[in-house]
Design a protein around this motif. Structure first.
Motif, PDB file in Angstrom:
ATOM      1  N   ILE A 181      -4.784   9.440   2.857  1.00  0.00           N
ATOM      2  CA  ILE A 181      -4.267   8.916   1.586  1.00  0.00           C
ATOM      3  C   ILE A 181      -3.341   7.724   1.827  1.00  0.00           C
ATOM      4  CG2 ILE A 181      -2.802   9.469  -0.411  1.00  0.00           C
ATOM      5  CD1 ILE A 181      -3.884  12.364  -0.170  1.00  0.00           C
ATOM      6  N   ILE A 182      -2.513   7.818   2.865  1.00  0.00           N
ATOM      7  CA  ILE A 182      -1.590   6.716   3.176  1.00  0.00           C
ATOM      8  C   ILE A 182      -2.357   5.487   3.667  1.00  0.00           C
ATOM      9  CG2 ILE A 182       0.278   5.961   4.701  1.00  0.00           C
ATOM     10  CD1 ILE A 182       1.302   8.861   4.694  1.00  0.00           C
ATOM     11  N   GLU A 183      -3.293   5.699   4.612  1.00  0.00           N
ATOM     12  CA  GLU A 183      -3.975   4.569   5.254  1.00  0.00           C
ATOM     13  C   GLU A 183      -5.051   3.939   4.375  1.00  0.00           C
ATOM     14  OE1 GLU A 183      -5.491   6.440   8.727  1.00  0.00           O
ATOM     15  OE2 GLU A 183      -3.655   6.188   9.897  1.00  0.00           O
ATOM     16  N   ASN A 184      -5.872   4.770   3.773  1.00  0.00           N
ATOM     17  CA  ASN A 184      -7.034   4.244   3.066  1.00  0.00           C
ATOM     18  C   ASN A 184      -6.807   4.014   1.577  1.00  0.00           C
ATOM     19  OD1 ASN A 184      -8.570   4.324   5.476  1.00  0.00           O
ATOM     20  ND2 ASN A 184      -8.956   6.518   5.165  1.00  0.00           N
ATOM     21  N   LYS A 185      -5.921   4.818   0.983  1.00  0.00           N
ATOM     22  CA  LYS A 185      -5.643   4.606  -0.438  1.00  0.00           C
ATOM     23  C   LYS A 185      -4.359   3.810  -0.659  1.00  0.00           C
ATOM     24  CE  LYS A 185      -8.069   8.795  -1.903  1.00  0.00           C
ATOM     25  NZ  LYS A 185      -7.988  10.072  -2.659  1.00  0.00           N
ATOM     26  N   ILE A 214       5.491  13.838  -9.223  1.00  0.00           N
ATOM     27  CA  ILE A 214       5.098  12.838  -8.233  1.00  0.00           C
ATOM     28  C   ILE A 214       3.945  12.020  -8.788  1.00  0.00           C
ATOM     29  CG2 ILE A 214       4.308  12.434  -5.875  1.00  0.00           C
ATOM     30  CD1 ILE A 214       7.087  13.672  -6.093  1.00  0.00           C
ATOM     31  N   THR A 215       4.142  10.733  -8.900  1.00  0.00           N
ATOM     32  CA  THR A 215       3.096   9.830  -9.386  1.00  0.00           C
ATOM     33  C   THR A 215       2.649   8.923  -8.248  1.00  0.00           C
ATOM     34  OG1 THR A 215       4.795   8.273 -10.136  1.00  0.00           O
ATOM     35  CG2 THR A 215       3.953   9.846 -11.741  1.00  0.00           C
ATOM     36  N   PRO A 216       1.403   8.452  -8.278  1.00  0.00           N
ATOM     37  CA  PRO A 216       0.908   7.574  -7.211  1.00  0.00           C
ATOM     38  C   PRO A 216       1.735   6.287  -7.130  1.00  0.00           C
ATOM     39  CG  PRO A 216      -0.895   8.369  -8.590  1.00  0.00           C
ATOM     40  CD  PRO A 216       0.367   8.741  -9.292  1.00  0.00           C
ATOM     41  N   THR A 217       2.238   5.996  -5.958  1.00  0.00           N
ATOM     42  CA  THR A 217       3.003   4.773  -5.731  1.00  0.00           C
ATOM     43  C   THR A 217       2.322   3.955  -4.644  1.00  0.00           C
ATOM     44  OG1 THR A 217       5.058   5.918  -6.307  1.00  0.00           O
ATOM     45  CG2 THR A 217       5.257   3.820  -5.128  1.00  0.00           C
ATOM     46  N   SER A 218       1.914   2.748  -4.982  1.00  0.00           N
ATOM     47  CA  SER A 218       1.198   1.903  -4.023  1.00  0.00           C
ATOM     48  C   SER A 218       2.143   1.368  -2.953  1.00  0.00           C
ATOM     49  CB  SER A 218       0.533   0.728  -4.747  1.00  0.00           C
ATOM     50  OG  SER A 218      -0.423   1.187  -5.679  1.00  0.00           O
ATOM     51  N   ILE A 219       1.620   1.229  -1.753  1.00  0.00           N
ATOM     52  CA  ILE A 219       2.380   0.630  -0.660  1.00  0.00           C
ATOM     53  C   ILE A 219       1.547  -0.497  -0.047  1.00  0.00           C
ATOM     54  CG2 ILE A 219       3.611   2.759  -0.141  1.00  0.00           C
ATOM     55  CD1 ILE A 219       1.713   3.157   2.238  1.00  0.00           C
ATOM     56  N   LYS A 220       2.184  -1.336   0.745  1.00  0.00           N
ATOM     57  CA  LYS A 220       1.482  -2.437   1.406  1.00  0.00           C
ATOM     58  C   LYS A 220       1.038  -1.998   2.802  1.00  0.00           C
ATOM     59  CE  LYS A 220       3.924  -5.847  -1.251  1.00  0.00           C
ATOM     60  NZ  LYS A 220       4.868  -6.947  -1.355  1.00  0.00           N
ATOM     61  N   LYS A 221       0.049  -2.680   3.353  1.00  0.00           N
ATOM     62  CA  LYS A 221      -0.508  -2.295   4.653  1.00  0.00           C
ATOM     63  C   LYS A 221       0.558  -2.264   5.728  1.00  0.00           C
ATOM     64  CE  LYS A 221      -5.405  -3.356   4.272  1.00  0.00           C
ATOM     65  NZ  LYS A 221      -6.559  -4.062   4.880  1.00  0.00           N
ATOM     66  N   ARG A 222       1.507  -3.179   5.648  1.00  0.00           N
ATOM     67  CA  ARG A 222       2.548  -3.222   6.678  1.00  0.00           C
ATOM     68  C   ARG A 222       3.493  -2.020   6.596  1.00  0.00           C
ATOM     69  NH1 ARG A 222       4.346  -7.342   3.082  1.00  0.00           N
ATOM     70  NH2 ARG A 222       6.348  -6.854   2.110  1.00  0.00           N
ATOM     71  N   GLU A 223       3.434  -1.286   5.479  1.00  0.00           N
ATOM     72  CA  GLU A 223       4.299  -0.116   5.295  1.00  0.00           C
ATOM     73  C   GLU A 223       3.628   1.190   5.716  1.00  0.00           C
ATOM     74  OE1 GLU A 223       7.044  -1.154   1.482  1.00  0.00           O
ATOM     75  OE2 GLU A 223       4.905  -0.909   1.034  1.00  0.00           O
ATOM     76  N   VAL A 224       2.360   1.133   6.077  1.00  0.00           N
ATOM     77  CA  VAL A 224       1.596   2.338   6.402  1.00  0.00           C
ATOM     78  C   VAL A 224       2.230   3.126   7.544  1.00  0.00           C
ATOM     79  CG1 VAL A 224      -0.567   3.177   7.410  1.00  0.00           C
ATOM     80  CG2 VAL A 224      -0.605   1.591   5.467  1.00  0.00           C
ATOM     81  N   SER A 250       2.015   6.201  -1.235  1.00  0.00           N
ATOM     82  CA  SER A 250       3.234   6.611  -0.524  1.00  0.00           C
ATOM     83  C   SER A 250       3.112   7.997   0.088  1.00  0.00           C
ATOM     84  CB  SER A 250       4.424   6.582  -1.489  1.00  0.00           C
ATOM     85  OG  SER A 250       4.203   7.492  -2.546  1.00  0.00           O
ATOM     86  N   ALA A 251       3.965   8.254   1.082  1.00  0.00           N
ATOM     87  CA  ALA A 251       3.930   9.527   1.814  1.00  0.00           C
ATOM     88  C   ALA A 251       4.230  10.706   0.899  1.00  0.00           C
ATOM     89  CB  ALA A 251       4.925   9.490   2.970  1.00  0.00           C
ATOM     90  N   ASP A 252       5.177  10.554  -0.031  1.00  0.00           N
ATOM     91  CA  ASP A 252       5.510  11.683  -0.898  1.00  0.00           C
ATOM     92  C   ASP A 252       4.329  12.077  -1.776  1.00  0.00           C
ATOM     93  OD1 ASP A 252       5.749   9.343  -2.358  1.00  0.00           O
ATOM     94  OD2 ASP A 252       7.403  10.071  -3.598  1.00  0.00           O
ATOM     95  N   PHE A 253       3.604  11.072  -2.309  1.00  0.00           N
ATOM     96  CA  PHE A 253       2.442  11.404  -3.127  1.00  0.00           C
ATOM     97  C   PHE A 253       1.322  11.982  -2.261  1.00  0.00           C
ATOM     98  CE2 PHE A 253      -1.683  10.461  -5.033  1.00  0.00           C
ATOM     99  CZ  PHE A 253      -1.540  11.120  -6.250  1.00  0.00           C
ATOM    100  N   ALA A 254       1.183  11.475  -1.034  1.00  0.00           N
ATOM    101  CA  ALA A 254       0.151  11.995  -0.135  1.00  0.00           C
ATOM    102  C   ALA A 254       0.381  13.477   0.164  1.00  0.00           C
ATOM    103  CB  ALA A 254       0.135  11.182   1.152  1.00  0.00           C
ATOM    104  N   VAL A 255       1.645  13.841   0.387  1.00  0.00           N
ATOM    105  CA  VAL A 255       1.982  15.250   0.623  1.00  0.00           C
ATOM    106  C   VAL A 255       1.707  16.069  -0.630  1.00  0.00           C
ATOM    107  CG1 VAL A 255       3.895  16.845   1.016  1.00  0.00           C
ATOM    108  CG2 VAL A 255       3.690  14.782   2.408  1.00  0.00           C
ATOM    109  N   TYR A 256       2.144  15.554  -1.765  1.00  0.00           N
ATOM    110  CA  TYR A 256       1.965  16.265  -3.035  1.00  0.00           C
ATOM    111  C   TYR A 256       0.486  16.517  -3.320  1.00  0.00           C
ATOM    112  CZ  TYR A 256       2.122  17.180  -8.062  1.00  0.00           C
ATOM    113  OH  TYR A 256       1.966  17.735  -9.298  1.00  0.00           O
ATOM    114  N   GLN A 257      -0.327  15.479  -3.222  1.00  0.00           N
ATOM    115  CA  GLN A 257      -1.748  15.627  -3.529  1.00  0.00           C
ATOM    116  C   GLN A 257      -2.443  16.560  -2.545  1.00  0.00           C
ATOM    117  OE1 GLN A 257      -4.719  12.302  -3.038  1.00  0.00           O
ATOM    118  NE2 GLN A 257      -4.826  12.487  -5.271  1.00  0.00           N
TER     119      GLN A 257
END
Length: 569
Positions: free
Chosen positions: A98-102, A35-45, A105-112
């Motif tokens: 992690i999802i909101e402030n960083k 699992i690698t960090p994947t950036s998302i946009k604010k509208r996807e939070v 993605s949800a998968d990386f947030a769970v992993y970390q």
């Protein structure tokens, strides 16, 4: 190999369990997810937060369904603990942060989040508690699979052929029970744990099949010819027709009853036993004509979807095995470590030389005593039928300490009014050269010896038996291995102690012939090998086997022994 993907071509492997099968390919990706960090946009939070919450809901429902039929409180407690971890508000808070402030993605947030949680548990004082990290890693991986919309366990149709890089024995048994008819692995050697289980289940299997998962196409018909060590892709109509004829002959041959003479032409008797680990193997063991269970592996109780490590659960399992087959049952104590527990909280540079088998059990007395309680209880109900086998012994003090533990548990059971078998035989595995070299001294401490030829070969030749790069160097009837086996037999005979063999060597024709020639009258193997070894040992006199073994031990290579056997047979 042809590069034309629309035409028939083959992928070569190494035969691990003989047989032929035709079926649709099921590709199992058994690699650990990176699992690698994947950036998302604010509208996807909000969408990623919702995916997390939905996944959490699904996992809790899955655990509740799993615990629905359980009677044992300890297992129920484990599942309840897993539910509490999933529902922990701190986990949700961390994931959302992690999802909101960083904006990851949800998968990386769970992993970390789970990796951080696991690191904290590694600092726990109890080694057994830290071993629950295995369960936490499973929760993490299932969580990620849910979030990504993937399932770890595929549903398969009857007759499917599993194509994978590698697979755990428990997953393989699950697929077998669902109807899988064959196994193709890119990794591993013929003594890989899953390959041994496949052979025991009667599933054709090849290993070392390079690029199998890349070349096979999901749901396309393939042919697995494990007799020739190959997988046929895009088979032509003519090829399918030819293999259906072979398959029909194979099924007819499998129904032939094996001879049950179990003695040489000059009347010397021998015993052929079965190596098993799962209840699903009992049927094949009984059909094979085996005279009991020479090796019951017990590690499957500790791993997989359903952990069964409480005394009551273990007792139920052991009783099922004893009731399901005639003859004695030799139960090996948990042989955890080496290749049987890859995801350990403490990485070892050389796990095969490290904390495994009896070394681990003598440190983890709670685990050891729980298993002994279950075994000794079942032995008390079936006096004379159960034996205890100790794995990975290397020094005599380990034998003395394990006997002391057995006596303590027997005393506690008697005090509780539980019947025991006071004469239950205690044996040790000869897997380490130090035991073979001092066989007489070790034999005086126990009731029987069982040679684990897989590990003895590994430690004698310094070859990791699971390393596919050097699998050709794993030669289990190399003369140096045979010499150690002969030394073991001579030392045990001096102490008036019986020796058996429960490694893959026993189910190999060349190996079995030499072992019998050394004077070993009990061989234990995967059930499918029993008929052919019975036929071999019934075909000649004891003297002929002795002459072969005497000659074999003087050779310098496996190749010379193969040539000698070809001329002798």
């Amino acid at each position: 190999m042809s590069t034309a993907k629309t035409q028939e071509y083959t992928i070569q492997g190494k035969p691990a369990a003989s047989g032929i099968t035709i079926g649709k390919a099921v590709i199992i990706n058994s690699e650990s997810r990176t699992i690698t960090p994947t950036s998302i946009k604010k509208r996807e939070v909000d969408d990623h937060k919702e995916r997390f919450l939905e996944s959490k809901k699904n996992l809790i429902a899955e655990l509740e369904e799993m615990s629905g039929g359980l009677q044992d409180s300890q297992t129920a407690d484990i599942i309840d603990t897993q539910k509490q971890i999933i529902q922990d508000p701190e986990i949700e808070k961390s994931v959302f942060d992690i999802i909101e402030n960083k904006l990851l993605s949800a998968d990386f947030a769970v992993y970390q989040t789970y990796c951080t949680f696991i690191e904290r548990l590694k600092e726990s004082g109890s080694e057994l508690f830290r071993q629950r990290i295995i369960d936490l890693e499973d929760i993490r991986d299932r969580f990620i699979a849910e979030v990504c919309g993937q399932k770890n366990v595929k549903s398969i149709k009857k007759g499917s052929i599993i194509v994978t890089r590698e697979i755990s024995p428990t997953d393989l048994v699950t697929y077998y029970e669902d109807g899988a008819s064959g196994l193709v692995m890119e990794k591993g050697g013929t003594t890989a744990h899953a390959a041994i289980i496949a052979k025991s289940l009667g599933m054709p299997c090849i290993v070392n099949a390079k690029r199998a998962t890349k070349e096979a196409v999901k749901n396309e018909i393939i042919i697995l010819d494990a007799n020739e060590g190959m997988m046929v892709l895009r088979p032509s109509d003519e090829t399918v027709k030819d293999y259906k004829v072979k398959l029909k002959a194979q099924k007819k041959g499998s129904k032939l009853k094996c001879s049950n003479d179990f003695e040489t032409t000059d009347g010397v008797p021998f015993k052929l036993m079965a190596n098993i680990e799962f209840e699903a193997e009992l049927n094949n063991a009984s059909k094979s004509g085996s005279q009991g269970v020479g090796l019951l592996r017990t590690e499957g109780l500790l791993f997989g979807k359903r952990v069964r490590n409480s005394p009551d659960e273990q007792q139920e399992f052991y009783e099922h095995i004893v009731e399901g087959i005639e003859g004695p049952v030799t139960i090996r104590l948990f042989d955890i470590g080496g290749d049987k527990n890859a995801r350990r909280p403490h990485k070892e540079t050389n796990p095969f030389l490290g904390w495994r088998g009896i070394r681990l059990l003598l440190d983890e007395k709670k685990l050891l005593r729980s298993q002994l309680q279950a075994i000794l209880t079942v032995a008390g109900k079936n006096p004379g039928r159960v034996k205890i086998l100790v794995p990975m012994v290397s020094v005599i003090d380990e034998v003395r300490e394990i006997r002391n533990e057995i006596e303590k548990v027997q005393g506690a059971l008697l005090s509780s009014g539980v019947d025991i078998d006071e004469n239950i035989p205690l044996g040790l595995m000869v897997e380490v050269p130090s035991v073979a070299l001092s066989a007489y001294q070790f034999a005086r401490e126990i009731d029987f010896m069982s040679i684990g030829s897989n590990d003895l070969t590994q430690y004698t030749l310094a070859v990791d038996r699971g390393n596919d790069r050097i699998h050709t160097l794993f030669q289990h009837y190399h003369p140096s291995v045979l010499k150690l086996i002969k030394m073991t037999v001579d030392g045990a005979k001096k102490a008036d102690v019986e020796v058996s063999v429960c490694g893959e060597l026993a189910g190999d024709e060349i190996g079995a012939a030499c072992l019998f020639g050394f004077g070993i009258k009990e061989l234990s193997m995967v059930p499918s090998s029993v008929p052919k070894i019975n036929e071999l040992l019934c075909s000649k006199s004891a003297e002929e086997f002795i002459k072969l073994a005497d000659h074999a031990i003087e050779l310098s290579s496996s190749e010379e022994l193969e040539q000698l056997y070809g001329e002798w047979k």
